[in-house]
Design a protein around this motif. Sequence first.
Motif, PDB file in Angstrom:
ATOM      1  N   ASP A  52       6.177  -4.983 -11.547  1.00  0.00           N
ATOM      2  CA  ASP A  52       6.160  -3.814 -10.681  1.00  0.00           C
ATOM      3  C   ASP A  52       5.814  -2.610 -11.554  1.00  0.00           C
ATOM      4  OD1 ASP A  52       6.869  -1.492  -9.232  1.00  0.00           O
ATOM      5  OD2 ASP A  52       8.471  -2.538  -8.159  1.00  0.00           O
ATOM      6  N   GLU A 126       1.846  -9.219  -5.595  1.00  0.00           N
ATOM      7  CA  GLU A 126       2.061  -7.942  -6.265  1.00  0.00           C
ATOM      8  C   GLU A 126       2.991  -7.083  -5.409  1.00  0.00           C
ATOM      9  OE1 GLU A 126       0.936  -6.827  -9.131  1.00  0.00           O
ATOM     10  OE2 GLU A 126      -0.816  -8.042  -9.641  1.00  0.00           O
ATOM     11  N   VAL A 127       3.557  -6.077  -6.057  1.00  0.00           N
ATOM     12  CA  VAL A 127       4.343  -5.066  -5.363  1.00  0.00           C
ATOM     13  C   VAL A 127       3.427  -3.886  -5.064  1.00  0.00           C
ATOM     14  CG1 VAL A 127       6.314  -3.501  -5.494  1.00  0.00           C
ATOM     15  CG2 VAL A 127       6.457  -5.787  -6.528  1.00  0.00           C
ATOM     16  N   ARG A 129       2.220  -0.322  -4.645  1.00  0.00           N
ATOM     17  CA  ARG A 129       2.600   1.002  -5.136  1.00  0.00           C
ATOM     18  C   ARG A 129       1.476   2.007  -4.912  1.00  0.00           C
ATOM     19  NH1 ARG A 129       8.033   1.349  -5.373  1.00  0.00           N
ATOM     20  NH2 ARG A 129       8.935  -0.341  -6.602  1.00  0.00           N
ATOM     21  N   TYR A 140       6.646  -6.420  -1.689  1.00  0.00           N
ATOM     22  CA  TYR A 140       6.034  -7.527  -2.428  1.00  0.00           C
ATOM     23  C   TYR A 140       5.305  -8.434  -1.437  1.00  0.00           C
ATOM     24  CZ  TYR A 140       5.705 -11.771  -5.302  1.00  0.00           C
ATOM     25  OH  TYR A 140       5.255 -12.887  -5.993  1.00  0.00           O
TER      26      TYR A 140
END
Length: 200
Positions: A52, A126-127, A129, A140
């Motif tokens: 992250d 992936e997270v 952002r 996620y």
Amino acid sequence: GKMLRIDVDGDDFPADPNTNYANPADNPFVGVTGDDNIWAYGLRNAWRCAFDRDTGDLWMADVGQNAWEEINFQPASSSGGENWGWRCYEGNSPFNTGGCPPQSQLEFPIQVYSHAGGNCSITGGEVYRGCAIPELDGTYFYADVCSNQIWSLKYDGVSVTDFQVRTAELGAGSSIVSFGLDAYGEMYICNLGGQVRKIV
């Protein structure tokens, strides 16, 4: 399977031109012969791992053997040394527990799903952002390569929340094999058909 952690800027092996790395002094098994570069163990086939970018937490999607796929979470504050349970457990289910430590010495996944419905192999994601979709911050995303299902969730270090099935809205095609982020944190999904799609 073991996860290794090395310092690519150091060289603990100056006499060996083919071994150009150092073992970080704070690795959990430093000083144990042959284990100096191990960070964690008990993984089967992590596909894939992602940090992250805001918190440094590590997300690991671990492909199962027969029946269960799993997501493991290691906080950025970890000092390493976790045993993630394979071959003793597949997900949360006993698999081959002969000679295994007690459950209290193992780390268990934050999320599992079965091979029912055509699922067969997790593709870790992936997270999110990015800036374009602020309501997804900290979410996620992950998928299954056989069923082409896509899911998302949030995790606060204790509980999973906001679990969503995203397959219909994202429609990322067949054999989803990876996720990625661009410089702005916006998310992409790619499949074996050669398609790369951006989540918008």
